[in-house]
Design a protein around this motif. Structure first.
Motif, PDB file in Angstrom:
ATOM      1  N   ASP A 257       0.825  -1.223   0.000  1.00 45.62           N
ATOM      2  CA  ASP A 257       0.000   0.000   0.000  1.00 45.62           C
ATOM      3  C   ASP A 257       0.851   1.262   0.000  1.00 45.62           C
ATOM      4  OD1 ASP A 257      -2.289  -1.594   0.099  1.00 45.62           O
ATOM      5  OD2 ASP A 257      -2.243  -1.671   2.290  1.00 45.62           O
ATOM      6  N   ASN A 258       1.864   1.303  -0.885  1.00 42.81           N
ATOM      7  CA  ASN A 258       2.742   2.456  -1.020  1.00 42.81           C
ATOM      8  C   ASN A 258       3.480   2.804   0.268  1.00 42.81           C
ATOM      9  OD1 ASN A 258       2.386   2.836  -3.735  1.00 42.81           O
ATOM     10  ND2 ASN A 258       0.881   4.475  -3.537  1.00 42.81           N
ATOM     11  N   ARG A 259       3.735   1.791   1.084  1.00 44.19           N
ATOM     12  CA  ARG A 259       4.536   1.978   2.294  1.00 44.19           C
ATOM     13  C   ARG A 259       5.700   1.011   2.245  1.00 44.19           C
ATOM     14  NH1 ARG A 259       3.955   4.385   7.244  1.00 44.19           N
ATOM     15  NH2 ARG A 259       1.865   5.082   6.664  1.00 44.19           N
ATOM     16  N   LEU A 260       6.916   1.526   2.486  1.00 40.49           N
ATOM     17  CA  LEU A 260       8.118   0.705   2.470  1.00 40.49           C
ATOM     18  C   LEU A 260       8.242   0.005   3.818  1.00 40.49           C
ATOM     19  CD1 LEU A 260      10.554   0.021   0.687  1.00 40.49           C
ATOM     20  CD2 LEU A 260      11.736   1.977   1.668  1.00 40.49           C
ATOM     21  N   LEU A 261       8.099  -1.329   3.804  1.00 44.06           N
ATOM     22  CA  LEU A 261       8.028  -2.074   5.060  1.00 44.06           C
ATOM     23  C   LEU A 261       9.388  -2.522   5.569  1.00 44.06           C
ATOM     24  CD1 LEU A 261       4.933  -4.368   4.384  1.00 44.06           C
ATOM     25  CD2 LEU A 261       5.015  -2.214   5.622  1.00 44.06           C
ATOM     26  N   LEU A 262      10.288  -2.868   4.658  1.00 45.73           N
ATOM     27  CA  LEU A 262      11.565  -3.436   5.095  1.00 45.73           C
ATOM     28  C   LEU A 262      12.674  -2.934   4.196  1.00 45.73           C
ATOM     29  CD1 LEU A 262      13.164  -5.495   6.832  1.00 45.73           C
ATOM     30  CD2 LEU A 262      12.676  -7.200   5.075  1.00 45.73           C
ATOM     31  N   GLN A 263      13.738  -2.382   4.780  1.00 46.16           N
ATOM     32  CA  GLN A 263      14.896  -1.982   4.006  1.00 46.16           C
ATOM     33  C   GLN A 263      16.115  -2.290   4.856  1.00 46.16           C
ATOM     34  OE1 GLN A 263      17.582  -0.935   2.624  1.00 46.16           O
ATOM     35  NE2 GLN A 263      16.524  -1.483   0.740  1.00 46.16           N
ATOM     36  N   ALA A 264      16.691  -3.470   4.640  1.00 47.47           N
ATOM     37  CA  ALA A 264      17.716  -3.987   5.540  1.00 47.47           C
ATOM     38  C   ALA A 264      18.933  -3.083   5.638  1.00 47.47           C
ATOM     39  CB  ALA A 264      18.140  -5.382   5.083  1.00 47.47           C
ATOM     40  N   SER A 265      19.369  -2.492   4.519  1.00 44.01           N
ATOM     41  CA  SER A 265      20.597  -1.701   4.561  1.00 44.01           C
ATOM     42  C   SER A 265      20.335  -0.212   4.785  1.00 44.01           C
ATOM     43  CB  SER A 265      21.389  -1.900   3.262  1.00 44.01           C
ATOM     44  OG  SER A 265      20.625  -1.488   2.159  1.00 44.01           O
ATOM     45  N   ALA A 266      19.099   0.186   4.924  1.00 42.62           N
ATOM     46  CA  ALA A 266      18.768   1.574   5.233  1.00 42.62           C
ATOM     47  C   ALA A 266      17.627   1.594   6.239  1.00 42.62           C
ATOM     48  CB  ALA A 266      18.395   2.337   3.970  1.00 42.62           C
ATOM     49  N   PRO A 267      17.915   1.274   7.506  1.00 47.71           N
ATOM     50  CA  PRO A 267      16.846   1.211   8.509  1.00 47.71           C
ATOM     51  C   PRO A 267      16.108   2.527   8.691  1.00 47.71           C
ATOM     52  CG  PRO A 267      19.035   1.121   9.534  1.00 47.71           C
ATOM     53  CD  PRO A 267      19.239   0.957   8.069  1.00 47.71           C
ATOM     54  N   GLU A 268      16.711   3.637   8.240  1.00 45.16           N
ATOM     55  CA  GLU A 268      16.036   4.936   8.348  1.00 45.16           C
ATOM     56  C   GLU A 268      14.750   4.972   7.521  1.00 45.16           C
ATOM     57  OE1 GLU A 268      20.548   5.893   7.791  1.00 45.16           O
ATOM     58  OE2 GLU A 268      19.083   4.428   7.062  1.00 45.16           O
ATOM     59  N   TRP A 269      14.633   4.053   6.570  1.00 48.50           N
ATOM     60  CA  TRP A 269      13.481   4.066   5.667  1.00 48.50           C
ATOM     61  C   TRP A 269      12.381   3.101   6.073  1.00 48.50           C
ATOM     62  CZ3 TRP A 269      16.615   3.926   0.414  1.00 48.50           C
ATOM     63  CH2 TRP A 269      17.353   5.115   0.312  1.00 48.50           C
ATOM     64  N   PHE A 270      12.537   2.430   7.189  1.00 53.74           N
ATOM     65  CA  PHE A 270      11.518   1.481   7.627  1.00 53.74           C
ATOM     66  C   PHE A 270      10.189   2.199   7.848  1.00 53.74           C
ATOM     67  CE2 PHE A 270       9.313  -0.922  11.009  1.00 53.74           C
ATOM     68  CZ  PHE A 270       9.186  -2.132  10.352  1.00 53.74           C
ATOM     69  N   GLU A 271       9.104   1.639   7.292  1.00 55.65           N
ATOM     70  CA  GLU A 271       7.759   2.207   7.396  1.00 55.65           C
ATOM     71  C   GLU A 271       7.653   3.580   6.731  1.00 55.65           C
ATOM     72  OE1 GLU A 271       4.889   1.130   8.345  1.00 55.65           O
ATOM     73  OE2 GLU A 271       5.365  -0.786   9.266  1.00 55.65           O
ATOM     74  N   MET A 272       8.469   3.841   5.721  1.00 57.15           N
ATOM     75  CA  MET A 272       8.431   5.130   5.031  1.00 57.15           C
ATOM     76  C   MET A 272       7.168   5.210   4.174  1.00 57.15           C
ATOM     77  SD  MET A 272      11.533   7.059   3.063  1.00 57.15           S
ATOM     78  CE  MET A 272      11.765   5.965   1.670  1.00 57.15           C
ATOM     79  N   ASP A 273       6.388   6.276   4.352  1.00 59.34           N
ATOM     80  CA  ASP A 273       5.136   6.473   3.620  1.00 59.34           C
ATOM     81  C   ASP A 273       5.434   7.166   2.296  1.00 59.34           C
ATOM     82  OD1 ASP A 273       2.604   6.867   2.694  1.00 59.34           O
ATOM     83  OD2 ASP A 273       1.940   8.126   4.359  1.00 59.34           O
ATOM     84  N   LEU A 274       5.342   6.431   1.205  1.00 58.86           N
ATOM     85  CA  LEU A 274       5.710   6.956  -0.100  1.00 58.86           C
ATOM     86  C   LEU A 274       4.670   7.898  -0.694  1.00 58.86           C
ATOM     87  CD1 LEU A 274       7.135   3.637  -1.565  1.00 58.86           C
ATOM     88  CD2 LEU A 274       8.412   5.509  -0.506  1.00 58.86           C
ATOM     89  N   GLU A 275       3.466   7.915  -0.135  1.00 57.95           N
ATOM     90  CA  GLU A 275       2.424   8.801  -0.658  1.00 57.95           C
ATOM     91  C   GLU A 275       2.856  10.266  -0.615  1.00 57.95           C
ATOM     92  OE1 GLU A 275      -0.341   8.128  -2.118  1.00 57.95           O
ATOM     93  OE2 GLU A 275      -0.651   5.998  -1.701  1.00 57.95           O
ATOM     94  N   ILE A 276       3.813  10.582   0.260  1.00 61.75           N
ATOM     95  CA  ILE A 276       4.289  11.959   0.381  1.00 61.75           C
ATOM     96  C   ILE A 276       4.898  12.443  -0.930  1.00 61.75           C
ATOM     97  CG2 ILE A 276       6.009  13.398   1.572  1.00 61.75           C
ATOM     98  CD1 ILE A 276       5.553  11.613   4.037  1.00 61.75           C
ATOM     99  N   VAL A 277       5.392  11.511  -1.746  1.00 64.10           N
ATOM    100  CA  VAL A 277       6.064  11.893  -2.990  1.00 64.10           C
ATOM    101  C   VAL A 277       5.149  12.691  -3.915  1.00 64.10           C
ATOM    102  CG1 VAL A 277       7.172  10.977  -5.085  1.00 64.10           C
ATOM    103  CG2 VAL A 277       7.680   9.953  -2.850  1.00 64.10           C
ATOM    104  N   THR A 278       3.865  12.364  -3.952  1.00 63.55           N
ATOM    105  CA  THR A 278       2.944  13.068  -4.854  1.00 63.55           C
ATOM    106  C   THR A 278       1.842  13.826  -4.118  1.00 63.55           C
ATOM    107  OG1 THR A 278       1.623  11.043  -5.088  1.00 63.55           O
ATOM    108  CG2 THR A 278       3.307  11.457  -6.768  1.00 63.55           C
TER     109      THR A 278
END
Length: 386
Positions: A149-170
């Motif tokens: 649902d346009n949410r980044l759930l897991l990013q092993a090498s960039a923990p800063e991006w965990f649960e990042m809400d991509l809807e902000i992009v637009t």
């Protein structure tokens, strides 16, 4: 928009889909592909010209026969913005309906803080909107992690991006956002215009920090129940005593990238597995060569397992999988064949190097956006506004 109104544009949408997926296609080729009569193809393309969706140019002469035209994006037609978010940088390209990149940029992150990264992407959308106005109809975004649902759930090498809400992009732009996993979108690019063109079933794998990919049926990725399919790196092909950052044990990811090389070489886990892998690949000492061979064979064994499971026509490899295979080709090939079921060994699915290496995710993000722009509803909505 009523269903009857949208239905008037069904064939037109099918024509545009062909144009977006086969750059440089002729009107005659589209007619053959869609089984249209010459008069019907002429009528549909004229209709698309009238609403600024297509332009035509004379095709090079092919000898006898009726002359035809090349179908191209209209210079005043809709465009999409493709974005590719990576660990160290992000890339963008404005894309016309025929897949042409009208502009392209590459910018490094000054920080990986989620709010800063998202703000930069949002500004890229705003800048494109300022330049193209209402012509900007969609944003395709490739991201390095598991999506839902346009949410980044897991990013092993960039923990800063965990649960990042991509809807902000637009947000606030009125432009549709279509986000996808970078490895999945790389596979889409290979199926559309790369090493897997024409394959009914294709398996695409890419190694950066971990391994990801997608299974494609007739060029369409299998996304799963929630859109999170293709996390092949989290299949239990590895050592069950080791726990992955995803929470599971024995993940294949732990056997096939810089973390695996560091484990074999008794080094600490690298902060940047990609850069570490590149450095080890430059070494010629026996210890490093043995570590690379162990990783290469772990990749090959996992590929064999996936081939046994999915029965693809072809396997395409991208990212670090390519130099790792090349560093130990004989061991890789032997392990791949040994891992296949007996009946597959006489004619194993070929393993090909991806055609779109550096720009695979960006081209896949563009394809995702173009699929939206060439849908029947999008075509009807654009035409009604002209």
């Amino acid at each position: 928009m009523t269903p009857a109104r949208r239905g008037q544009w069904q064939t037109a949408a099918e024509v545009l889909t062909q144009v977006s997926r086969r750059p440089g296609i002729t009107r005659a080729a589209v007619a053959r592909e869609l089984r249209l009569s010459t008069s019907s193809a002429t009528e549909v393309t004229a209709k698309l010209r009238d609403v600024r969706l297509l332009a035509e140019a004379p095709a090079p002469s092919q000898g006898r026969g009726r002359p035809t035209t090349l179908l191209r994006a209209h210079p005043q037609g809709p465009v999409a913005l493709a974005l590719d978010l990576r660990q160290s940088n992000w890339r963008s390209a404005v894309v016309a309906l025929d897949g042409t990149f009208l502009s392209q940029t590459d910018r490094r992150h000054r920080t990986r803080r989620a709010e800063v990264v998202l703000d930069h992407l949002h500004r890229a959308v705003r800048e494109a909107q300022e330049q193209y106005g209402e012509r900007l109809q969609a944003v395709g975004l490739a991201v390095p992690g598991t999506l839902r649902d346009n949410r980044l759930l897991l990013q092993a090498s960039a923990p800063e991006w965990f649960e990042m809400d991509l809807e902000i992009v637009t947000v606030g732009t009125g432009v549709s956002l279509l986000a996808g996993n970078d490895a999945t979108l790389s596979g889409v690019a290979e199926a559309r215009t790369g090493a897997a063109v024409g394959a009914g079933t294709a398996l695409h794998l890419i190694i950066e920090a971990g391994i990801g990919g997608t299974l494609l049926i007739d060029g369409v990725p299998v996304l799963g129940a929630s859109g999170a399919a293709g996390e092949f790196g989290h299949t239990p092909f590895g050592d069950r005593s080791r726990q992955c950052l995803c929470g599971a044990r024995g993940c294949w990811n732990l056997e096939i990238d810089g973390r695996a090389l560091a484990h074999h070489l008794h080094d600490p886990d690298p902060d940047d597995p990609h850069a570490y892998t590149e450095a080890i690949l430059q070494r010629t000492d026996p210890t490093a060569r043995r570590a690379v061979e162990r990783v290469a064979t772990a990749i090959a064994a996992g590929i064999a397992g996936l081939v046994n499971s999915h029965d693809p026509d072809v396997v395409t490899l991208g990212g670090l999988a390519v130099p790792l295979r090349a560093a130990a080709p004989e061991a890789f090939e032997a392990t791949y064949l040994e891992g296949l079921m007996t009946f597959r060994r006489p004619t194993p699915p070929p393993i090909r190097t991806a055609a779109h290496q550096a720009d695979g995710p960006l081209r896949g993000a563009a394809a995702l956006a173009l699929d939206h722009l060439t849908s029947e509803q999008a075509v009807a909505t654009w035409a009604a506004a002209q």
